[in-house]
Design a protein around this motif. Structure first.
Motif, PDB file in Angstrom:
ATOM      1  N   VAL A 263     -18.438  39.576  21.180  1.00 16.63           N
ATOM      2  CA  VAL A 263     -17.108  39.323  20.610  1.00 16.63           C
ATOM      3  C   VAL A 263     -17.105  39.720  19.137  1.00 16.63           C
ATOM      4  CG1 VAL A 263     -15.441  37.521  19.982  1.00 16.63           C
ATOM      5  CG2 VAL A 263     -16.529  37.488  22.232  1.00 16.63           C
ATOM      6  N   THR A 264     -16.117  40.480  18.736  1.00 20.78           N
ATOM      7  CA  THR A 264     -15.995  40.887  17.338  1.00 20.78           C
ATOM      8  C   THR A 264     -15.718  39.671  16.467  1.00 20.78           C
ATOM      9  OG1 THR A 264     -15.106  43.039  17.996  1.00 20.78           O
ATOM     10  CG2 THR A 264     -14.741  42.347  15.710  1.00 20.78           C
ATOM     11  N   PRO A 265     -16.554  39.405  15.465  1.00 19.53           N
ATOM     12  CA  PRO A 265     -16.316  38.230  14.609  1.00 19.53           C
ATOM     13  C   PRO A 265     -14.969  38.312  13.910  1.00 19.53           C
ATOM     14  CG  PRO A 265     -18.524  39.114  14.259  1.00 19.53           C
ATOM     15  CD  PRO A 265     -17.778  40.131  15.082  1.00 19.53           C
ATOM     16  N   THR A 266     -14.339  37.173  13.693  1.00 18.58           N
ATOM     17  CA  THR A 266     -13.085  37.119  12.954  1.00 18.58           C
ATOM     18  C   THR A 266     -13.364  37.457  11.493  1.00 18.58           C
ATOM     19  OG1 THR A 266     -12.272  35.410  14.450  1.00 18.58           O
ATOM     20  CG2 THR A 266     -11.113  35.674  12.359  1.00 18.58           C
ATOM     21  N   GLY A 267     -12.571  38.338  10.935  1.00 19.93           N
ATOM     22  CA  GLY A 267     -12.776  38.747   9.553  1.00 19.93           C
ATOM     23  C   GLY A 267     -12.030  37.870   8.570  1.00 19.93           C
ATOM     24  N   GLY A 268     -12.196  38.173   7.306  1.00 22.44           N
ATOM     25  CA  GLY A 268     -11.504  37.435   6.261  1.00 22.44           C
ATOM     26  C   GLY A 268     -12.161  36.113   5.939  1.00 22.44           C
ATOM     27  N   SER A 269     -11.481  35.320   5.130  1.00 27.72           N
ATOM     28  CA  SER A 269     -12.007  34.030   4.693  1.00 27.72           C
ATOM     29  C   SER A 269     -12.050  33.043   5.843  1.00 27.72           C
ATOM     30  CB  SER A 269     -11.137  33.464   3.574  1.00 27.72           C
ATOM     31  OG  SER A 269     -11.473  32.119   3.313  1.00 27.72           O
ATOM     32  N   PRO A 270     -13.151  32.280   5.989  1.00 26.85           N
ATOM     33  CA  PRO A 270     -13.201  31.230   7.020  1.00 26.85           C
ATOM     34  C   PRO A 270     -12.073  30.210   6.891  1.00 26.85           C
ATOM     35  CG  PRO A 270     -15.397  31.660   6.164  1.00 26.85           C
ATOM     36  CD  PRO A 270     -14.438  32.422   5.290  1.00 26.85           C
ATOM     37  N   ASP A 271     -11.508  30.072   5.695  1.00 23.38           N
ATOM     38  CA  ASP A 271     -10.407  29.128   5.503  1.00 23.38           C
ATOM     39  C   ASP A 271      -9.164  29.529   6.289  1.00 23.38           C
ATOM     40  OD1 ASP A 271     -11.962  27.630   3.762  1.00 23.38           O
ATOM     41  OD2 ASP A 271     -11.215  28.659   1.972  1.00 23.38           O
ATOM     42  N   ARG A 272      -9.092  30.790   6.722  1.00 21.06           N
ATOM     43  CA  ARG A 272      -7.913  31.276   7.445  1.00 21.06           C
ATOM     44  C   ARG A 272      -8.138  31.344   8.952  1.00 21.06           C
ATOM     45  NH1 ARG A 272      -6.385  36.198   6.958  1.00 21.06           N
ATOM     46  NH2 ARG A 272      -4.205  35.690   7.366  1.00 21.06           N
ATOM     47  N   TRP A 273      -9.380  31.155   9.380  1.00 17.82           N
ATOM     48  CA  TRP A 273      -9.686  31.370  10.781  1.00 17.82           C
ATOM     49  C   TRP A 273      -8.893  30.460  11.719  1.00 17.82           C
ATOM     50  CZ3 TRP A 273     -15.781  31.648  10.456  1.00 17.82           C
ATOM     51  CH2 TRP A 273     -16.134  32.866   9.831  1.00 17.82           C
ATOM     52  N   VAL A 274      -8.798  29.187  11.372  1.00 16.36           N
ATOM     53  CA  VAL A 274      -8.123  28.246  12.274  1.00 16.36           C
ATOM     54  C   VAL A 274      -6.672  28.665  12.508  1.00 16.36           C
ATOM     55  CG1 VAL A 274      -7.314  25.868  12.563  1.00 16.36           C
ATOM     56  CG2 VAL A 274      -9.647  26.304  11.747  1.00 16.36           C
ATOM     57  N   ASP A 275      -5.978  29.049  11.446  1.00 17.39           N
ATOM     58  CA  ASP A 275      -4.585  29.482  11.603  1.00 17.39           C
ATOM     59  C   ASP A 275      -4.492  30.760  12.424  1.00 17.39           C
ATOM     60  OD1 ASP A 275      -3.148  27.471  10.061  1.00 17.39           O
ATOM     61  OD2 ASP A 275      -4.143  28.302   8.314  1.00 17.39           O
ATOM     62  N   LEU A 276      -5.422  31.687  12.202  1.00 16.13           N
ATOM     63  CA  LEU A 276      -5.413  32.929  12.972  1.00 16.13           C
ATOM     64  C   LEU A 276      -5.650  32.651  14.453  1.00 16.13           C
ATOM     65  CD1 LEU A 276      -7.473  35.264  10.594  1.00 16.13           C
ATOM     66  CD2 LEU A 276      -5.032  35.429  11.090  1.00 16.13           C
ATOM     67  N   TRP A 277      -6.621  31.798  14.752  1.00 13.19           N
ATOM     68  CA  TRP A 277      -6.932  31.496  16.147  1.00 13.19           C
ATOM     69  C   TRP A 277      -5.787  30.730  16.803  1.00 13.19           C
ATOM     70  CZ3 TRP A 277     -12.424  29.381  14.601  1.00 13.19           C
ATOM     71  CH2 TRP A 277     -13.243  30.466  14.240  1.00 13.19           C
ATOM     72  N   ALA A 278      -5.161  29.823  16.050  1.00 14.16           N
ATOM     73  CA  ALA A 278      -4.029  29.070  16.600  1.00 14.16           C
ATOM     74  C   ALA A 278      -2.873  30.009  16.940  1.00 14.16           C
ATOM     75  CB  ALA A 278      -3.575  28.003  15.606  1.00 14.16           C
ATOM     76  N   SER A 279      -2.593  30.943  16.058  1.00 20.87           N
ATOM     77  CA  SER A 279      -1.501  31.887  16.297  1.00 20.87           C
ATOM     78  C   SER A 279      -1.810  32.789  17.490  1.00 20.87           C
ATOM     79  CB  SER A 279      -1.252  32.727  15.044  1.00 20.87           C
ATOM     80  OG  SER A 279      -0.775  31.908  13.980  1.00 20.87           O
ATOM     81  N   GLU A 280      -3.061  33.202  17.607  1.00 23.07           N
ATOM     82  CA  GLU A 280      -3.447  34.019  18.762  1.00 23.07           C
ATOM     83  C   GLU A 280      -3.272  33.234  20.054  1.00 23.07           C
ATOM     84  OE1 GLU A 280      -7.605  35.171  20.531  1.00 23.07           O
ATOM     85  OE2 GLU A 280      -7.208  36.449  18.787  1.00 23.07           O
ATOM     86  N   SER A 281      -3.605  31.943  20.028  1.00 21.84           N
ATOM     87  CA  SER A 281      -3.460  31.119  21.222  1.00 21.84           C
ATOM     88  C   SER A 281      -1.996  30.972  21.617  1.00 21.84           C
ATOM     89  CB  SER A 281      -4.097  29.743  21.003  1.00 21.84           C
ATOM     90  OG  SER A 281      -4.072  28.980  22.186  1.00 21.84           O
ATOM     91  N   LEU A 282      -1.105  30.944  20.632  1.00 21.83           N
ATOM     92  CA  LEU A 282       0.322  30.884  20.952  1.00 21.83           C
ATOM     93  C   LEU A 282       0.771  32.147  21.679  1.00 21.83           C
ATOM     94  CD1 LEU A 282       1.821  29.279  17.729  1.00 21.83           C
ATOM     95  CD2 LEU A 282       1.922  28.356  20.043  1.00 21.83           C
ATOM     96  N   GLN A 283       0.204  33.270  21.302  1.00 21.27           N
ATOM     97  CA  GLN A 283       0.521  34.504  22.017  1.00 21.27           C
ATOM     98  C   GLN A 283      -0.041  34.482  23.436  1.00 21.27           C
ATOM     99  OE1 GLN A 283      -0.843  37.648  19.414  1.00 21.27           O
ATOM    100  NE2 GLN A 283       0.196  36.712  17.667  1.00 21.27           N
ATOM    101  N   GLU A 284      -1.207  33.851  23.605  1.00 18.54           N
ATOM    102  CA  GLU A 284      -1.756  33.681  24.949  1.00 18.54           C
ATOM    103  C   GLU A 284      -0.870  32.762  25.772  1.00 18.54           C
ATOM    104  OE1 GLU A 284      -4.373  35.155  26.356  1.00 18.54           O
ATOM    105  OE2 GLU A 284      -4.965  36.272  24.570  1.00 18.54           O
ATOM    106  N   ALA A 285      -0.256  31.764  25.120  1.00 16.33           N
ATOM    107  CA  ALA A 285       0.659  30.867  25.828  1.00 16.33           C
ATOM    108  C   ALA A 285       1.885  31.629  26.332  1.00 16.33           C
ATOM    109  CB  ALA A 285       1.087  29.716  24.916  1.00 16.33           C
ATOM    110  N   GLN A 286       2.347  32.599  25.558  1.00 14.01           N
ATOM    111  CA  GLN A 286       3.456  33.426  26.025  1.00 14.01           C
ATOM    112  C   GLN A 286       3.083  34.126  27.329  1.00 14.01           C
ATOM    113  OE1 GLN A 286       4.180  36.049  22.705  1.00 14.01           O
ATOM    114  NE2 GLN A 286       5.360  34.536  21.556  1.00 14.01           N
ATOM    115  N   LEU A 287       1.854  34.622  27.411  1.00 10.06           N
ATOM    116  CA  LEU A 287       1.390  35.269  28.634  1.00 10.06           C
ATOM    117  C   LEU A 287       1.328  34.275  29.792  1.00 10.06           C
ATOM    118  CD1 LEU A 287      -1.509  37.515  27.280  1.00 10.06           C
ATOM    119  CD2 LEU A 287       0.793  38.235  27.952  1.00 10.06           C
TER     120      LEU A 287
END
Length: 345
Positions: A263-287
């Motif tokens: 799995v490609t590691p999430t880039g950028g600051s670790p402080d942003r990871w939770v928000d990025l992952w949460a937003s990605e999960s919302l897109q998965e919920a759309q699916l």
């Protein structure tokens, strides 16, 4: 309206009926996320820190701890009342561990001031109910709070970094590690992040634009029922998704850790990871809701309910979606732990 369904409906219904416990991803999903991360952090400082905090308890086991604590009954003097019900909780069913569960629930029960009908505070740490139209997590949107899955996870991370928990969460270091391990699993169960809101006719509703209306809230699809072959309501859609890891074969589960290494590691600051992952999960919920049709709202003693008509390929595509989410959840848990405790030069 459901008489045209064939055998795939029976499979959906049987699974939903077997997943009635309100455990996000169930034991298989959470244990799998913890096990993947445990394997990926071996040889790194993070593994030593996890061992320091947990002692003989594994990351695999602690990943389900936040569901096991639901066995603490606040109406029975905070006693643990689920002994023997869930095999995954057996490791915590002894006096010392039950005392730890009791203390956690006592400190995380009502300090968030639950509104009428809402769950205890610690149970609300497991999910968010953002409308799928948003496509990204934004604090203040309908379905968010200062103690939903996202801020609770951030608070736990802060504790593991040596800071203090953000109110209303109240966490020890061990509780914080348990919450991180658990909520990384919950975050990768799409219906723990995104919710669909429906009007009286079963049409998709936007609570942020049309106004918050509790009668439109499907509670992360807990209020959406799947049909039995005879057309009568069966189990709920949220439980169906919680139980999907149980549909993976032993060979598929065994292959996940090695797949997670890629799995490609999430880039950028670790402080942003939770928000990025949460937003990605919302897109998965759309699916997860794509192609599904809903009947009109029915009022029941437990609140409004909607009957769903899934597309014919729903079972196969959902199982594959969850398989990929488990891989990402485990890889990201490992990445997060290694960012909290980086290897020393």
């Amino acid at each position: 309206m459901f008489t045209s369904f064939t055998r795939h409906v029976a499979a959906l219904t049987l699974l939903a009926a077997s997943c009635s416990q309100a455990f996000g991803y169930g034991a298989v999903g959470h244990n799998t996320v913890g096990d993947i991360a445990d394997q990926l952090i071996q040889g790194h400082r993070a593994a030593a820190e996890v061992k320091r905090i947990l002692g003989p308890v594994s990351l695999r086991d602690i990943a389900v701890w936040d569901d096991c604590v639901k066995g603490i009954d606040v109406y029975k003097d905070f006693q643990y009342t689920s002994t023997g019900r869930f095999p995954e909780c057996a490791v915590f069913e002894n006096p010392s561990e039950e005392a730890l569960m009791r203390a956690y629930v006592q400190r995380n029960n009502e300090q968030c001031k639950p509104k009428p009908g809402e769950e205890s505070c610690h149970k609300q740490y497991h999910y968010s109910n953002v409308a799928i139209q948003r496509g990204h997590y934004e604090a203040g949107a309908v379905g968010t709070s200062d103690h939903d899955l996202v801020p609770a996870l951030k608070s736990a991370i802060q504790v593991l970094r040596g800071g203090q928990a953000n109110p209303p969460t109240d966490l020890t270091e061990r509780e914080a590690l348990a919450l991180v391990a658990h909520t990384l699993g919950d975050m990768h169960q799409p219906l723990h992040m995104g919710s669909i809101y429906l009007d009286a006719d079963g049409k998709v509703y936007d609570p942020d634009k049309q106004g918050a209306d509790p009668q439109t809230h499907t509670v992360g699809a807990n209020a959406i029922t799947l049909p039995r072959p005879d057309g009568t309501p069966g189990g709920n859609l949220h439980s169906y998704w919680d139980g999907l890891p149980n549909r993976l074969t032993a060979a598929q589960l065994a292959a996940l850790p090695e797949q997670a290494r890629r799995v490609t590691p999430t880039g950028g600051s670790p402080d942003r990871w939770v928000d990025l992952w949460a937003s990605e999960s919302l897109q998965e919920a759309q699916l997860a809701f794509d192609g599904m049709r809903f009947g009109p709202r029915q009022q029941t003693p437990r609140g409004p309910r909607w009957a769903a008509t899934p597309p014919t390929d729903y079972d196969a595509r959902s199982i594959e979606q969850v398989r990929l989410e488990l891989i990402k959840g485990g890889a990201r848990l490992a990445q997060l732990l290694m960012s909290i405790w980086p290897d020393k030069p």
